[in-house]
Design an enzyme around this catalytic site. Structure first.
Site, mmCIF file in Angstrom:
data_model
loop_
_atom_site.group_PDB
_atom_site.id
_atom_site.type_symbol
_atom_site.label_atom_id
_atom_site.label_comp_id
_atom_site.label_asym_id
_atom_site.label_seq_id
_atom_site.Cartn_x
_atom_site.Cartn_y
_atom_site.Cartn_z
ATOM 1 N N GLY A 176 0.822 -1.211 0.000
ATOM 2 C CA GLY A 176 0.000 0.000 0.000
ATOM 3 C C GLY A 176 0.855 1.259 0.000
ATOM 4 N N ARG A 189 7.286 1.982 1.100
ATOM 5 C CA ARG A 189 7.605 0.563 1.311
ATOM 6 C C ARG A 189 8.006 -0.085 -0.013
ATOM 7 N NH1 ARG A 189 3.632 -1.813 5.393
ATOM 8 N NH2 ARG A 189 4.813 -0.411 6.731
ATOM 9 N N ARG A 227 -0.441 -8.707 -3.193
ATOM 10 C CA ARG A 227 -0.510 -7.599 -2.239
ATOM 11 C C ARG A 227 0.235 -7.996 -0.978
ATOM 12 N NH1 ARG A 227 -2.205 -4.037 1.284
ATOM 13 N NH2 ARG A 227 -3.515 -4.612 3.050
ATOM 14 N N GLY A 233 0.962 -6.294 2.942
ATOM 15 C CA GLY A 233 0.557 -5.153 3.760
ATOM 16 C C GLY A 233 0.269 -5.568 5.182
ATOM 17 N N GLU A 274 -7.949 -3.657 0.951
ATOM 18 C CA GLU A 274 -7.639 -3.770 -0.488
ATOM 19 C C GLU A 274 -7.868 -5.145 -1.132
ATOM 20 O OE1 GLU A 274 -5.249 -2.598 1.724
ATOM 21 O OE2 GLU A 274 -5.522 -0.460 1.358
ATOM 22 N N ASP A 287 -1.936 -4.688 14.227
ATOM 23 C CA ASP A 287 -2.664 -4.213 15.409
ATOM 24 C C ASP A 287 -3.868 -5.120 15.616
ATOM 25 O OD1 ASP A 287 -3.294 -2.240 12.912
ATOM 26 O OD2 ASP A 287 -5.127 -2.762 13.977
HETATM 27 N N1 HPA Z 1 -8.542 -1.896 9.773
HETATM 28 C C1 HPA Z 1 -8.368 -1.804 8.472
HETATM 29 N N2 HPA Z 1 -7.185 -1.915 7.900
HETATM 30 C C2 HPA Z 1 -6.127 -2.144 8.682
HETATM 31 C C3 HPA Z 1 -6.246 -2.238 10.040
HETATM 32 C C4 HPA Z 1 -7.515 -2.115 10.622
HETATM 33 O O1 HPA Z 1 -7.687 -2.173 11.818
HETATM 34 N N3 HPA Z 1 -4.997 -2.453 10.548
HETATM 35 C C5 HPA Z 1 -4.154 -2.478 9.506
HETATM 36 N N4 HPA Z 1 -4.834 -2.290 8.372
#
Ligand code: HPA
Length: 231
Positions: A20, A24, A87, A89, A178, A201
């Protein structure tokens, strides 16, 4: 030359990695490829082609969200003859088992976007990964903490709707923004696609990846993607 990509004919490989973040893309080209050329700077959405284990591989930033990746992938498929697109990411875990740093390989991708319905006159398309790439990625990632299943490609990062509980109930591994668009364009143009993500996360626990883990997990993911695409 296409509208958003300024590459000349032949400058983009038939095999491409799609992060994305355009910086990167630059980092991947600098770190993993040799004999690199930069073929795109339009909108700072950098694109590079180089060599990996004797094969030409390109890497192109896509931006965030289904509309942005759709523009780049459409042009790569229709104007540059890209055949295989992976992809790479990050994603947000939503199940207990999707832990920070885990790899998520998307077999399919749900979405709350209207793009697929508009493309298919209202059908709920089930856009899926290419099986050959999926199987190669799973082999390349052997021994790593990984999940293979469905993700959800959401229109909103800051989502205040109540869709999250449904996605959890239906076993969705993680959220990103995506994969569904990439997979449906691959279906439309009969190309091979895959999305490999790292859990950066956790949407429920709000845990986030510590800074010192970021580079290591990024390296791991890029290595899996390169092994998969060069195979
Ligand atoms: N939501 C959507 N896209 C993301 C998230 C998320 O919490 N974390 C990393 N990409």
């Amino acid at each position: 030359m296409s509208t958003h990509i300024a590459a000349k004919a032949g400058e983009i490989s038939e095999k491409i990695l799609l992060p994305g973040d355009p910086l990167r893309a630059k980092w991947i080209a600098d770190t993993f490829l040799t004999d690199v050329i930069q073929y795109n700077t339009v909108r700072n959405m950098f694109g590079y082609t180089g060599s990996y284990n004797g094969q030409r591989i390109s890497v192109q930033g896509t931006g965030m969200g289904l509309p942005s990746i759709s523009i780049y992938v459409h042009e790569l498929f229709t104007e540059y003859n890209v055949q295989t697109a992976i992809r790479i990411g990050t994603c947000g875990g939503i199940l207990e088992k999707t832990k920070i740093g885990d790899l998520v390989i998307a077999m399919t991708a749900s979405t709350d976007s209207n793009i697929n319905r508009r493309a298919t006159n209202g059908l709920d398309l089930s856009p899926s990964a290419n099986y050959d790439l999926l199987q190669k990625a799973v082999s390349a990632a052997a021994g790593k903490s990984m999940h293979v299943g469905s993700v959800a490609s959401m229109d909103q990062f800051y989502d205040s709707t109540d869709s999250l509980q449904k996605l959890i109930q239906y076993g969705t591994l993680a959220l990103e923004m995506e994969a569904s668009a990439l997979y449906s364009l691959a279906a439309k143009f009969n190309r091979k696609a895959l999305a490999i993500m790292t859990v950066s996360d956790h949407v429920i626990t709000h845990e986030a990846m510590p800074a010192d883990q970021r580079e290591r997990s990024l390296v791991d993911m890029v290595e899996v993607a390169l092994k998969t695409i060069a195979n």
